[in-house]
Design an enzyme around this catalytic site. Structure first.
Site, PDB file in Angstrom:
ATOM      1  N   HIS A   1       0.143  -0.016 -13.541  1.00 50.37           N
ATOM      2  CA  HIS A   1       0.839  -1.233 -13.990  1.00 50.37           C
ATOM      3  C   HIS A   1       2.326  -0.942 -14.166  1.00 50.37           C
ATOM      4  CE1 HIS A   1       1.427  -5.095 -15.867  1.00 50.37           C
ATOM      5  NE2 HIS A   1       2.155  -4.492 -16.780  1.00 50.37           N
TER       6      HIS A   1
ATOM      7  N   SER B   1       2.683   2.571 -16.039  1.00 50.32           N
ATOM      8  CA  SER B   1       1.569   3.153 -16.799  1.00 50.32           C
ATOM      9  C   SER B   1       0.321   3.182 -15.934  1.00 50.32           C
ATOM     10  CB  SER B   1       1.238   2.278 -18.020  1.00 50.32           C
ATOM     11  OG  SER B   1       2.366   2.055 -18.828  1.00 50.32           O
TER      12      SER B   1
ATOM     13  N   ASN C   1      -5.980   1.527 -13.390  1.00 54.52           N
ATOM     14  CA  ASN C   1      -5.008   0.602 -12.794  1.00 54.52           C
ATOM     15  C   ASN C   1      -3.599   1.129 -13.004  1.00 54.52           C
ATOM     16  OD1 ASN C   1      -4.001  -1.917 -11.697  1.00 54.52           O
ATOM     17  ND2 ASN C   1      -3.481  -2.526 -13.795  1.00 54.52           N
TER      18      ASN C   1
ATOM     19  N   GLN D   1       9.066   1.946  -8.632  1.00 57.96           N
ATOM     20  CA  GLN D   1       8.098   2.298  -7.597  1.00 57.96           C
ATOM     21  C   GLN D   1       8.170   3.798  -7.255  1.00 57.96           C
ATOM     22  OE1 GLN D   1       7.861  -0.215  -4.045  1.00 57.96           O
ATOM     23  NE2 GLN D   1       5.691  -0.331  -4.585  1.00 57.96           N
TER      24      GLN D   1
ATOM     25  N   LEU E   1      -6.906  -8.041 -19.792  1.00 55.91           N
ATOM     26  CA  LEU E   1      -5.904  -7.685 -18.778  1.00 55.91           C
ATOM     27  C   LEU E   1      -4.892  -6.661 -19.296  1.00 55.91           C
ATOM     28  CD1 LEU E   1      -4.977  -8.528 -15.867  1.00 55.91           C
ATOM     29  CD2 LEU E   1      -3.321 -10.020 -17.009  1.00 55.91           C
ATOM     30  N   ASP E   2      -4.738  -5.549 -18.563  1.00 56.57           N
ATOM     31  CA  ASP E   2      -3.730  -4.510 -18.838  1.00 56.57           C
ATOM     32  C   ASP E   2      -3.806  -3.957 -20.265  1.00 56.57           C
ATOM     33  OD1 ASP E   2      -2.762  -4.917 -16.243  1.00 56.57           O
ATOM     34  OD2 ASP E   2      -1.327  -6.435 -16.900  1.00 56.57           O
TER      35      ASP E   2
ATOM     36  N   GLY F   1       0.796  -1.226   0.000  1.00 59.87           N
ATOM     37  CA  GLY F   1       0.000   0.000   0.000  1.00 59.87           C
ATOM     38  C   GLY F   1       0.825   1.272   0.000  1.00 59.87           C
ATOM     39  N   SER F   2       2.061   1.206  -0.538  1.00 61.32           N
ATOM     40  CA  SER F   2       2.861   2.442  -0.566  1.00 61.32           C
ATOM     41  C   SER F   2       2.216   3.481  -1.491  1.00 61.32           C
ATOM     42  CB  SER F   2       4.310   2.158  -0.978  1.00 61.32           C
ATOM     43  OG  SER F   2       4.370   1.667  -2.280  1.00 61.32           O
ATOM     44  N   ASN F   3       1.561   3.027  -2.545  1.00 63.62           N
ATOM     45  CA  ASN F   3       0.866   3.983  -3.418  1.00 63.62           C
ATOM     46  C   ASN F   3      -0.357   4.577  -2.723  1.00 63.62           C
ATOM     47  OD1 ASN F   3       2.120   4.080  -6.263  1.00 63.62           O
ATOM     48  ND2 ASN F   3       2.187   1.902  -5.725  1.00 63.62           N
TER      49      ASN F   3
ATOM     50  N   LEU G   1     -10.116  -9.076 -12.475  1.00 61.25           N
ATOM     51  CA  LEU G   1     -11.549  -8.809 -12.331  1.00 61.25           C
ATOM     52  C   LEU G   1     -12.292  -9.162 -13.616  1.00 61.25           C
ATOM     53  CD1 LEU G   1     -11.092  -5.363 -10.573  1.00 61.25           C
ATOM     54  CD2 LEU G   1     -11.910  -7.494  -9.502  1.00 61.25           C
TER      55      LEU G   1
HETATM   56  C1  GRF Z   1       3.386  -1.713  -7.384  1.00 65.88           C
HETATM   57  O1  GRF Z   1       4.748  -1.741  -7.600  1.00 65.88           O
HETATM   58  C2  GRF Z   1       2.600  -2.011  -8.633  1.00 65.88           C
HETATM   59  O2  GRF Z   1       3.277  -1.699  -9.777  1.00 65.88           O
HETATM   60  C3  GRF Z   1       2.417  -3.500  -8.555  1.00 65.88           C
HETATM   61  O3  GRF Z   1       2.226  -3.738  -7.193  1.00 65.88           O
HETATM   62  C4  GRF Z   1       2.959  -2.800  -6.448  1.00 65.88           C
HETATM   63  C5  GRF Z   1       2.111  -2.231  -5.391  1.00 65.88           C
HETATM   64  O4  GRF Z   1       2.832  -1.541  -4.446  1.00 65.88           O
HETATM   65  N1  GRF Z   1       1.328  -3.935  -9.394  1.00 65.88           N
HETATM   66  P1  GRF Z   1       2.117  -0.922  -3.181  1.00 65.88           P
HETATM   67  O5  GRF Z   1       1.188  -1.976  -2.606  1.00 65.88           O
HETATM   68  O6  GRF Z   1       1.385   0.301  -3.612  1.00 65.88           O
HETATM   69  O7  GRF Z   1       3.253  -0.626  -2.234  1.00 65.88           O
END
Ligand code: GRF
Length: 228
Positions: A123, A150, A121, A185, A158-159, A23-25, A107
């Site tokens: 990716h 992206s 999403n 990241q 998918l993607d 969940g860093s994003n 999904l």
């Molecule tokens: C990200 O690097 C994303 O590209 C991949 O999963 C990771 C999720 O990171 N699909 P976080 O959970 O947001 O830290």
């Protein structure tokens, strides 16, 4: 409260975030929301894993969380059951936008079509190349000079939905999959809030059939080239 030029308060974009991992994003979005740097309100987080650290991050920010674990009591929750619960939860939260940020379950088309808001999403590749998993390793093995991430519209394939934005970097000579993942990241943490800002400010807009409108912009995807 942020105002626009006519002094009308800007209504924050209601966002639901789907996660599976660290969940860093999600944290980047929480921090930007709390700092008033992004006109968003995170109305809820859905995790398909009960051990995802993203749950702790949401709890600490007092954001409602629905844990729809893909495994409970040793039994796997089927995708249909997951989607039924996830759809009901999203309908209750009434988001304007659904963000898949490190969400690792595929999904169905029916779920995507019936979702109460457009879905995007994040990716870790420069789509359309390297859909699916192990993108960093595959990019290195193929001898690519560039790699990145992206943000695309989610469709049943998918993607494969329209790519809105990308952030890219140069692959170093000594790069490993791990070092590349760490560098990508860092790009993700810039690209996601930037893209959401474009959507919140309606520079980019999506309708519920996930059609992209970007009349003021050059051709999509919008690209950031960064030194990470
Ligand atoms: C990200 O690097 C994303 O590209 C991949 O999963 C990771 C999720 O990171 N699909 P976080 O959970 O947001 O830290």
């Amino acid at each position: 409260m942020v105002s626009d030029t006519s002094n009308q308060p800007i209504k924050p974009l209601r966002i639901a975030v789907l996660v599976s991992g660290s969940g860093s994003n999600l944290q980047v979005l929480i921090d930007a929301m709390q700092a008033g740097a992004l006109p968003i309100e995170i109305v809820g987080v859905i995790s398909n894993r009960d051990d995802a650290y993203a749950i702790t991050r949401a709890n600490e920010a007092n954001i409602p969380v629905a844990v729809l674990s893909h495994v409970a009591n040793g039994k796997r929750m089927g995708i249909k059951t997951f989607e039924t619960h996830a759809n009901a939860q999203l309908v209750e939260w009434q988001p304007d936008l659904i963000v898949l940020a490190g969400f690792m379950r595929v999904l169905s088309g029916a779920f995507i079509d019936n979702a109460p808001a457009p879905m995007i999403n994040l990716h870790p590749s420069l789509l359309p190349v390297y859909k699916g998993l192990d993108t960093h390793q595959r990019a290195i093995q193929a001898g690519e000079r560039h790699h990145g991430c992206s943000i695309h519209v989610v469709t049943a394939e998918l993607d494969a939905g329209a790519v809105l934005t990308q952030a890219l970097l140069e692959i170093n000579q000594t790069e490993t999959a791990d070092s590349l993942q760490a560098r990508v990241q860092k790009l993700e943490h810039k690209l996601l809030p930037w893209t959401i800002l474009l959507l919140a400010n309606k520079v980019l807009s999506l309708d519920t059939s996930n059609t992209v409108k970007a009349s003021l912009l050059p051709a999509l995807p919008l690209q950031l080239f960064m030194n990470a």
